[in-house]
Design a protein around this motif. Structure first.
Motif, PDB file in Angstrom:
ATOM      1  N   GLY A  96     -27.348  58.291  29.334  1.00 12.37           N
ATOM      2  CA  GLY A  96     -26.666  59.503  29.765  1.00 12.37           C
ATOM      3  C   GLY A  96     -27.087  59.952  31.148  1.00 12.37           C
ATOM      4  O   GLY A  96     -27.923  59.324  31.811  1.00 12.37           O
ATOM      5  N   ILE A  97     -26.520  61.051  31.584  1.00 14.07           N
ATOM      6  CA  ILE A  97     -26.802  61.578  32.917  1.00 14.07           C
ATOM      7  C   ILE A  97     -28.288  61.896  33.077  1.00 14.07           C
ATOM      8  O   ILE A  97     -28.867  61.648  34.142  1.00 14.07           O
ATOM      9  N   ASP A  98     -28.924  62.427  32.047  1.00 14.82           N
ATOM     10  CA  ASP A  98     -30.357  62.720  32.148  1.00 14.82           C
ATOM     11  C   ASP A  98     -31.171  61.440  32.341  1.00 14.82           C
ATOM     12  O   ASP A  98     -32.175  61.444  33.070  1.00 14.82           O
ATOM     13  N   ASP A  99     -30.774  60.364  31.688  1.00 14.62           N
ATOM     14  CA  ASP A  99     -31.455  59.079  31.895  1.00 14.62           C
ATOM     15  C   ASP A  99     -31.337  58.646  33.350  1.00 14.62           C
ATOM     16  O   ASP A  99     -32.312  58.178  33.954  1.00 14.62           O
ATOM     17  N   PHE A 100     -30.157  58.820  33.932  1.00 18.59           N
ATOM     18  CA  PHE A 100     -29.958  58.428  35.331  1.00 18.59           C
ATOM     19  C   PHE A 100     -30.778  59.322  36.267  1.00 18.59           C
ATOM     20  O   PHE A 100     -31.331  58.852  37.262  1.00 18.59           O
ATOM     21  N   ALA A 101     -30.871  60.613  35.944  1.00 24.14           N
ATOM     22  CA  ALA A 101     -31.705  61.507  36.757  1.00 24.14           C
ATOM     23  C   ALA A 101     -33.169  61.091  36.667  1.00 24.14           C
ATOM     24  O   ALA A 101     -33.908  61.175  37.662  1.00 24.14           O
ATOM     25  N   ARG A 102     -33.597  60.628  35.496  1.00 26.82           N
ATOM     26  CA  ARG A 102     -34.982  60.137  35.362  1.00 26.82           C
ATOM     27  C   ARG A 102     -35.183  58.855  36.173  1.00 26.82           C
ATOM     28  O   ARG A 102     -36.267  58.628  36.721  1.00 26.82           O
ATOM     29  N   ASN A 103     -34.167  58.003  36.247  1.00 27.18           N
ATOM     30  CA  ASN A 103     -34.248  56.820  37.107  1.00 27.18           C
ATOM     31  C   ASN A 103     -34.507  57.233  38.550  1.00 27.18           C
ATOM     32  O   ASN A 103     -35.357  56.661  39.238  1.00 27.18           O
ATOM     33  N   VAL A 104     -33.743  58.220  39.017  1.00 24.57           N
ATOM     34  CA  VAL A 104     -33.906  58.694  40.388  1.00 24.57           C
ATOM     35  C   VAL A 104     -35.316  59.231  40.593  1.00 24.57           C
ATOM     36  O   VAL A 104     -35.982  58.945  41.602  1.00 24.57           O
ATOM     37  N   HIS A 105     -35.804  60.002  39.637  1.00 24.59           N
ATOM     38  CA  HIS A 105     -37.150  60.572  39.754  1.00 24.59           C
ATOM     39  C   HIS A 105     -38.215  59.475  39.812  1.00 24.59           C
ATOM     40  O   HIS A 105     -39.198  59.593  40.568  1.00 24.59           O
TER      41      HIS A 105
END
Length: 269
Positions: A71-80
């Motif tokens: 999900g979008i939160d997983d992708f935000a964690r990738n960025v982090h």
């Protein structure tokens, strides 16, 4: 940079600028390669350290086997995860779905925000439902082709469909043919997230330097949706003429690059 996550980086040419590094975040159905084609070398030649991430399940990153569950939160964690490896907070530059990932990153990391953000043809704060309804009434064949591509990884939209949906009419056909072959299905969970976000109130984001760009000929993100994104960040939206949705690959991509770099230099140059 981060095990399992593809990152394509270009070191700054010559004397690097005393400025934040740039981290580019791609949109749906593609990967870091959309930035590698033009933007990464273009910005590196002008003194910026430029990196593009392939989100989990995209490009050569891990996660293709479980893409549908990301999900979008997983992708935000990738960025982090990539941001943590950088020597200083970067400017996050997100396109389309990647623009929404950047917005979510700001929500998740309010105490440690990036140096700034630039959003290009970004999914607006209220998600993609309005875009889907608009396409249903104005271009149902393109919406059907997009849904068929999502459901069948062996199906690709034909060149004319891809051009009408994502590019200007004068895009180079040979390059277009190569790019269409590189598109991939998107996470069903991410699409669900972008569809359901309209049911929740839009939160305020931390104040960071921001640029919000839209494309005048975008078939997916309308100008008023670009304005909504800009309002969330407290800035004025800019709509670039003669430009379609895939701004970093479209015929006049350099106009988008110049506007982005102009803002970067005005803020950090």
């Amino acid at each position: 940079m981060v095990p399992g996550l593809e990152c394509q980086s270009h070191a700054a040419h010559g004397a690097p600028l005393d400025a934040p590094p740039l981290l580019f975040v791609h949109g749906a159905y593609c990967a870091a390669w959309v930035w590698e084609e033009y933007f990464l070398p273009w910005f590196a030649q002008r003194g910026w350290h430029a990196t593009a991430i392939s989100l989990e399940g995209h490009g050569d990153s891990r996660g293709h086997a479980w893409l549908a569950a990301l999900g979008i939160d997983d992708f935000a964690r990738n960025v982090h995860a990539v941001v943590k490896t950088m020597p200083r907070p970067p400017v996050l530059i997100g396109h389309s779905m990647g623009g929404f990932v950047v917005q979510r990153y700001l929500e998740m990391h309010r105490q440690h925000p990036p140096a700034g953000v630039a959003l290009m043809a970004s999914v607006p704060p209220f998600g993609i439902n309005a875009s889907a309804w608009r396409m249903l009434t104005t271009a149902p064949d393109l919406l059907a082709a997009l849904n068929l591509f999502q459901a069948n990884e062996h199906y690709h939209p034909d060149l004319d469909q891809a051009q009408r949906l994502l590019f200007s009419a004068d895009v180079d056909r040979e390059r277009l043919r190569d790019w269409v072959r590189r598109f991939q299905p998107e996470s069903m969970r991410a699409i669900f997230d972008l569809s359901m976000i309209s049911l929740f109130p839009v939160s305020h984001l931390p104040a960071v330097p921001a640029l919000v760009l839209g494309a005048a000929n975008d078939q997916l993100i309308a100008p008023h949706e670009v304005v909504a994104t800009a309002c969330r960040l407290g800035v004025t939206a800019e709509i670039l003429p003669d430009m379609a949705h895939l701004m970093m690959l479209d015929t006049h991509w350099e106009e988008a690059a110049k506007r982005l770099e102009g803002w970067l230099r005005a803020t950090w140059g």
